[in-house]
Design a protein around this motif. Structure first.
Motif, short mmCIF file in Angstrom:
data_model
loop_
_atom_site.label_atom_id
_atom_site.label_comp_id
_atom_site.label_asym_id
_atom_site.label_seq_id
_atom_site.Cartn_x
_atom_site.Cartn_y
_atom_site.Cartn_z
N LYS A 1 6.96 27.80 -0.67
CA LYS A 1 7.99 27.11 0.11
C LYS A 1 7.95 25.60 -0.16
CE LYS A 1 8.03 30.44 3.95
NZ LYS A 1 9.42 30.92 3.79
N GLU B 1 15.20 29.45 1.78
CA GLU B 1 15.31 30.03 0.44
C GLU B 1 14.76 31.45 0.44
OE1 GLU B 1 16.77 27.68 -2.13
OE2 GLU B 1 17.23 27.20 -0.07
N ASN C 1 15.74 23.51 -1.79
CA ASN C 1 16.28 22.95 -0.56
C ASN C 1 15.27 23.15 0.55
OD1 ASN C 1 19.15 22.40 -1.55
ND2 ASN C 1 18.93 24.57 -1.98
N ALA C 2 14.83 22.07 1.16
CA ALA C 2 13.79 22.17 2.18
C ALA C 2 13.80 20.94 3.07
CB ALA C 2 12.43 22.35 1.53
N TYR D 1 21.52 22.84 5.58
CA TYR D 1 21.03 21.63 4.93
C TYR D 1 22.04 20.49 4.94
CZ TYR D 1 17.60 24.95 3.14
OH TYR D 1 16.64 25.91 3.04
N THR E 1 17.69 18.26 -0.95
CA THR E 1 18.71 19.26 -1.24
C THR E 1 19.21 19.12 -2.67
OG1 THR E 1 20.36 17.76 -0.26
CG2 THR E 1 19.52 19.52 1.13
N THR F 1 12.31 26.02 5.20
CA THR F 1 13.30 26.35 4.19
C THR F 1 13.89 27.72 4.46
OG1 THR F 1 13.73 26.60 1.81
CG2 THR F 1 11.59 27.33 2.61
#
Length: 234
Positions: free
Chosen positions: A181, A172, A186-187, A108, A214, A170
């Protein structure tokens, strides 16, 4: 708090809506509320901004005081948010006050990614999530993100924009359900959209934007990076 209600000299100014109707301030204020709602699990709504102060350092800081409303109790109250504007030079990474290298996955950080190809989406559908049409209406913050992307490109009131498609990327690992998602801390969002305004403006047609959201683990911190381009204009 320092910055919101005090004048610290020539690098500081206090501006109120009766004199200035800056649309960008509305976007920044709404983004501050989104960050708060996302982290606190609340649903506070934006009503109007009351005033803002700016301070010029190596960045441009906006200290915004706005009026918000709790839809449950119907009560209105003042809300304050700090928005820091950083402009990227070329394709260099943003140099801000976060310790991004230690606090965040390198995925990221650094330069913004390129537009997602159909081949990449087809070969790794576990990594990506195509947002369903019903979710585009349920999550009004998606429209805020695309308004920010459009405004950052053309400095025009982005009321006449319609989202065509959103794909979320993402890493995660805690997210097990695909549709969650969309709500990752954070994506990267790949958004295609259309501007339906007058064709004589040169903006009517399809556009696309890459938006990277982020968070560094510090409460009330959020970074939103935008890269956008125009395509297939009519």
């Amino acid at each position: 708090m320092d910055g919101f209600d005090f004048d610290f000299g020539s690098d500081f100014r206090i501006i109120k809506p009766p004199l200035y109707g800056d649309y960008d301030l509305t976007l920044y204020a709404r983004l501050g509320l989104y960050c708060y709602n996302f982290q606190k699990g609340t649903n506070i709504k934006f009503k109007s901004w009351e005033k803002y102060n700016t301070m010029y350092t190596s960045y441009l800081d906006y200290y915004i005081t706005l009026e918000a409303m709790d839809p449950t109790s119907k009560s209105a109250f003042s809300f304050q948010t700090l928005f820091r504007l950083t402009v990227r030079s070329g394709n260099k990474p943003v140099n801000d006050y976060w310790d991004r290298d230690k606090a965040m996955d390198p995925f990221y950080t650094g330069v913004m990614p390129q537009w997602l190809s159909d081949e990449a989406l087809a070969t790794d559908n576990k990594k990506y999530y195509v947002v369903q049409e019903s979710e585009l209406h349920e999550n009004e913050w998606l429209h805020l993100f695309i308004e920010i992307a459009f405004y950052s490109k053309v400095k025009t009131n982005p009321e006449l924009v319609e989202i065509n498609e959103v794909v979320v990327e993402t890493k995660e690992d805690y997210i097990t359900e695909a549709r969650e998602k969309l709500h990752a801390e954070n994506a990267i969002l790949y958004i295609s959209y259309k501007y339906t305004g007058v064709s004589s403006s040169g903006l009517a047609g399809d556009h696309k934007a890459i938006i990277r959201k982020t968070m560094d683990g510090i409460t009330e911190h959020m970074s939103l990076e935008v890269a956008s381009e125009q395509r297939d204009c009519k």
